[in-house]
Design a protein around this motif. Structure first.
Motif, PDB file in Angstrom:
ATOM      1  N   GLN A 135       8.933  16.640   7.858  1.00 41.50           N
ATOM      2  CA  GLN A 135       9.505  15.474   7.802  1.00 41.50           C
ATOM      3  C   GLN A 135       8.079  14.902   8.756  1.00 41.50           C
ATOM      4  O   GLN A 135       8.194  14.602  10.465  1.00 41.50           O
ATOM      5  N   MET A 136       6.790  13.899   8.357  1.00 47.70           N
ATOM      6  CA  MET A 136       6.789  13.491   9.291  1.00 47.70           C
ATOM      7  C   MET A 136       6.785  12.668  10.412  1.00 47.70           C
ATOM      8  O   MET A 136       7.296  11.336   9.737  1.00 47.70           O
TER       9      MET A 136
ATOM     10  N   GLY B 142      -1.814  -2.916   6.139  1.00 53.39           N
ATOM     11  CA  GLY B 142      -3.106  -2.235   6.603  1.00 53.39           C
ATOM     12  C   GLY B 142      -3.291  -1.828   7.855  1.00 53.39           C
ATOM     13  O   GLY B 142      -4.773  -1.508   8.367  1.00 53.39           O
ATOM     14  N   ALA B 143      -2.608  -2.776   8.671  1.00 53.96           N
ATOM     15  CA  ALA B 143      -3.077  -2.859  10.195  1.00 53.96           C
ATOM     16  C   ALA B 143      -2.590  -1.804  10.922  1.00 53.96           C
ATOM     17  O   ALA B 143      -3.254  -1.216  11.909  1.00 53.96           O
ATOM     18  N   TYR B 144      -1.855  -0.808  10.469  1.00 53.23           N
ATOM     19  CA  TYR B 144      -1.093  -0.328  11.390  1.00 53.23           C
ATOM     20  C   TYR B 144      -0.728   0.928  11.299  1.00 53.23           C
ATOM     21  O   TYR B 144      -1.004   1.281  10.444  1.00 53.23           O
ATOM     22  N   GLU B 145       0.633   1.314  11.304  1.00 52.52           N
ATOM     23  CA  GLU B 145       0.667   3.334  10.752  1.00 52.52           C
ATOM     24  C   GLU B 145       1.448   3.038   9.605  1.00 52.52           C
ATOM     25  O   GLU B 145       2.490   2.061   9.160  1.00 52.52           O
ATOM     26  N   GLN B 146       0.794   4.641   9.250  1.00 53.19           N
ATOM     27  CA  GLN B 146       1.787   4.497   7.891  1.00 53.19           C
ATOM     28  C   GLN B 146       3.017   5.463   8.185  1.00 53.19           C
ATOM     29  O   GLN B 146       3.070   5.935   9.123  1.00 53.19           O
ATOM     30  N   TYR B 147       3.974   5.248   6.967  1.00 51.79           N
ATOM     31  CA  TYR B 147       5.593   6.081   7.040  1.00 51.79           C
ATOM     32  C   TYR B 147       5.515   7.075   5.869  1.00 51.79           C
ATOM     33  O   TYR B 147       5.031   7.002   4.709  1.00 51.79           O
ATOM     34  N   PHE B 148       6.207   7.958   6.456  1.00 48.66           N
ATOM     35  CA  PHE B 148       6.118   9.377   5.171  1.00 48.66           C
ATOM     36  C   PHE B 148       6.955   8.994   4.707  1.00 48.66           C
ATOM     37  O   PHE B 148       8.416   9.383   5.650  1.00 48.66           O
ATOM     38  N   GLY B 149       6.751  10.053   3.369  1.00 46.36           N
ATOM     39  CA  GLY B 149       8.521  10.271   2.634  1.00 46.36           C
ATOM     40  C   GLY B 149       8.414  12.383   3.227  1.00 46.36           C
ATOM     41  O   GLY B 149       8.281  12.788   3.723  1.00 46.36           O
TER      42      GLY B 149
ATOM     43  N   ARG C 160      -7.390   5.611  12.617  1.00 49.03           N
ATOM     44  CA  ARG C 160      -6.910   4.965  10.777  1.00 49.03           C
ATOM     45  C   ARG C 160      -8.153   4.286  11.118  1.00 49.03           C
ATOM     46  O   ARG C 160      -8.287   2.592  11.823  1.00 49.03           O
TER      47      ARG C 160
ATOM     48  N   GLU D  79      -9.568   9.789  -3.490  1.00 48.29           N
ATOM     49  CA  GLU D  79     -10.814  10.458  -2.955  1.00 48.29           C
ATOM     50  C   GLU D  79     -11.104  11.440  -3.486  1.00 48.29           C
ATOM     51  O   GLU D  79     -10.824  11.721  -4.353  1.00 48.29           O
TER      52      GLU D  79
ATOM     53  N   LEU E  49      -3.065  16.980   6.610  1.00 45.26           N
ATOM     54  CA  LEU E  49      -2.781  16.384   5.517  1.00 45.26           C
ATOM     55  C   LEU E  49      -4.079  15.811   5.338  1.00 45.26           C
ATOM     56  O   LEU E  49      -5.464  15.455   5.881  1.00 45.26           O
TER      57      LEU E  49
ATOM     58  N   TYR F 102      -0.325  12.188  -0.405  1.00 45.92           N
ATOM     59  CA  TYR F 102      -1.213  13.183   0.744  1.00 45.92           C
ATOM     60  C   TYR F 102      -1.176  14.905  -0.422  1.00 45.92           C
ATOM     61  O   TYR F 102       0.248  14.796  -0.743  1.00 45.92           O
TER      62      TYR F 102
ATOM     63  N   PHE G  76      -6.172  13.269   9.853  1.00 48.10           N
ATOM     64  CA  PHE G  76      -5.700  13.874  10.788  1.00 48.10           C
ATOM     65  C   PHE G  76      -6.436  14.636  11.165  1.00 48.10           C
ATOM     66  O   PHE G  76      -7.383  15.463  10.162  1.00 48.10           O
TER      67      PHE G  76
ATOM     68  N   ARG H  37       1.272   5.293  19.070  1.00 47.98           N
ATOM     69  CA  ARG H  37      -0.131   4.722  18.650  1.00 47.98           C
ATOM     70  C   ARG H  37      -0.249   3.443  19.482  1.00 47.98           C
ATOM     71  O   ARG H  37       0.197   3.629  20.660  1.00 47.98           O
TER      72      ARG H  37
ATOM     73  N   ASP I 100       2.956   1.447   3.587  1.00 47.72           N
ATOM     74  CA  ASP I 100       2.445   0.847   5.332  1.00 47.72           C
ATOM     75  C   ASP I 100       2.303  -0.374   4.836  1.00 47.72           C
ATOM     76  O   ASP I 100       2.290  -1.493   4.024  1.00 47.72           O
TER      77      ASP I 100
ATOM     78  N   MET J 279       1.063  -1.481  -0.144  1.00 49.78           N
ATOM     79  CA  MET J 279      -0.098   0.170   0.299  1.00 49.78           C
ATOM     80  C   MET J 279       0.895   0.996  -0.052  1.00 49.78           C
ATOM     81  O   MET J 279       1.876   1.057   0.552  1.00 49.78           O
TER      82      MET J 279
ATOM     83  N   TYR K 132      -6.753   2.369  14.631  1.00 52.42           N
ATOM     84  CA  TYR K 132      -6.409   2.435  15.577  1.00 52.42           C
ATOM     85  C   TYR K 132      -6.445   4.135  15.312  1.00 52.42           C
ATOM     86  O   TYR K 132      -6.941   4.876  14.648  1.00 52.42           O
TER      87      TYR K 132
ATOM     88  N   PRO L 204      -8.487  -2.343   8.328  1.00 54.55           N
ATOM     89  CA  PRO L 204      -8.302  -3.110   7.221  1.00 54.55           C
ATOM     90  C   PRO L 204      -9.642  -2.968   6.239  1.00 54.55           C
ATOM     91  O   PRO L 204      -9.987  -2.848   5.070  1.00 54.55           O
TER      92      PRO L 204
ATOM     93  N   PHE M 187       0.443   5.974  -0.634  1.00 56.23           N
ATOM     94  CA  PHE M 187      -0.165   6.592  -0.858  1.00 56.23           C
ATOM     95  C   PHE M 187      -0.025   8.065  -0.625  1.00 56.23           C
ATOM     96  O   PHE M 187       0.925   8.519  -0.350  1.00 56.23           O
TER      97      PHE M 187
ATOM     98  N   PHE N  44      -3.066   7.393  16.461  1.00 54.97           N
ATOM     99  CA  PHE N  44      -1.990   8.140  15.774  1.00 54.97           C
ATOM    100  C   PHE N  44      -1.462   8.870  16.147  1.00 54.97           C
ATOM    101  O   PHE N  44      -2.808  10.153  16.258  1.00 54.97           O
TER     102      PHE N  44
ATOM    103  N   TYR O  21       1.816  11.570  15.186  1.00 59.19           N
ATOM    104  CA  TYR O  21       2.680  12.116  14.386  1.00 59.19           C
ATOM    105  C   TYR O  21       2.958  13.443  14.697  1.00 59.19           C
ATOM    106  O   TYR O  21       1.994  14.633  15.408  1.00 59.19           O
TER     107      TYR O  21
ATOM    108  N   LEU P  39       3.118  15.135   0.107  1.00 56.78           N
ATOM    109  CA  LEU P  39       3.771  13.140   0.687  1.00 56.78           C
ATOM    110  C   LEU P  39       3.665  11.744   0.530  1.00 56.78           C
ATOM    111  O   LEU P  39       2.663  12.013  -0.121  1.00 56.78           O
TER     112      LEU P  39
END
Lengths: 115, 116
Positions: free
Chosen positions: B44-45, A100-107, B95, A58, A43, A35, B106, B50, A96, A31, B33, B98, A33, B35, B37, A92
């Motif tokens: 940078q995010m 789909g279950a937890y946090e997302q990390y961002f660029g 979030r 979206e 965001l 933003y 956000f 969590r 994931d 996955m 969930y 799934p 994404f 979070f 951030y 951005l």
């Protein structure tokens, strides 16, 4: 976690032109994404890009304006087409790694200014 | 549709003191969930902490802890022993599970300043 890079980090573009933003991840992820963060705002999700399928947009975002490619599990591009000053934002990408279950990390984001 | 509300646009704390950032959310889902951030000026995010909704125990990460009140739909962040490097925009995020789409939503953000 995942290490994400984006290119370019910033750009200044003229209205009416297009810019393609690249997002590269150091591991395979299902996955991804995209933003948008308008100046001083939160965001907003543009679309979800899963490898092997069409991106899901979206409400308020359309493919003609923000075409997305996802050629493999580590890379994606977002194009901002026919730009206007209202497109000036930070864009951005995020991933994931868990599917789909937890946090997302961002660029680190791409700061776009349209003049 | 789910919504996330951060009612404090700006907060300030003295270095070494404790500050609490507020967040409320609205949802009809039972599995989700939450979070926090952090976004410093570098933009940078960074994931701070969590919380899984099915866990009653509040999450803790070093100086950061949450107060999760599921019935009240409240999810506040407490920063203890505040440091200058904690100065940033903080976003609360929700979030869905799934099977409900997994979208990340956000809040509007809270700008935290830390005074030396």
């Amino acid at each position: 976690s995942a290490v994400i890079s984006q290119k370019p980090s910033r750009d200044i573009c003229q209205r009416g032109t297009s810019l393609t933003i690249q997002c590269q991840v150091d591991s395979q992820v299902t996955m991804m994404f995209w933003y948008r963060q308008q100046p001083g705002q939160s965001l907003t999700l543009i679309a979800t890009a899963n490898q092997g399928s069409e991106a899901t947009y979206e409400s308020g975002f359309v493919i003609d304006k923000f075409p997305i490619s996802r050629p493999n599990l580590t890379f994606s591009t977002l194009t901002v087409s026919n730009m206007s000053p209202e497109d000036s934002s930070i864009y951005l990408c995020s991933v994931d790694p868990t599917g789909g279950a937890y946090e997302q990390y961002f660029g680190p984001g791409t700061r776009l200014t349209v003049t | 549709a789910q919504t996330v509300t951060q009612s404090q646009p700006e907060m300030s704390v003295q270095e070494a003191e404790t500050v609490t950032l507020s967040c409320t959310y609205d949802t009809s889902e039972s599995d989700y969930y939450l979070f926090w951030y952090k976004q410093p000026p570098s933009r940078q995010m960074i994931l701070v902490i969590r919380q899984e909704a099915y866990k009653q125990q509040n999450a803790t990460e070093n100086r950061f802890s949450v107060n999760f009140q599921k019935a009240a739909k409240s999810f506040s962040l407490k920063i203890s022993d505040s440091q200058l490097g904690d100065a940033a925009m903080y976003f609360c995020a929700y979030r869905s599970a799934p099977w409900f789409g997994g979208k990340l939503i956000f809040g509007q953000g809270t700008e935290l300043s830390v005074k030396p």
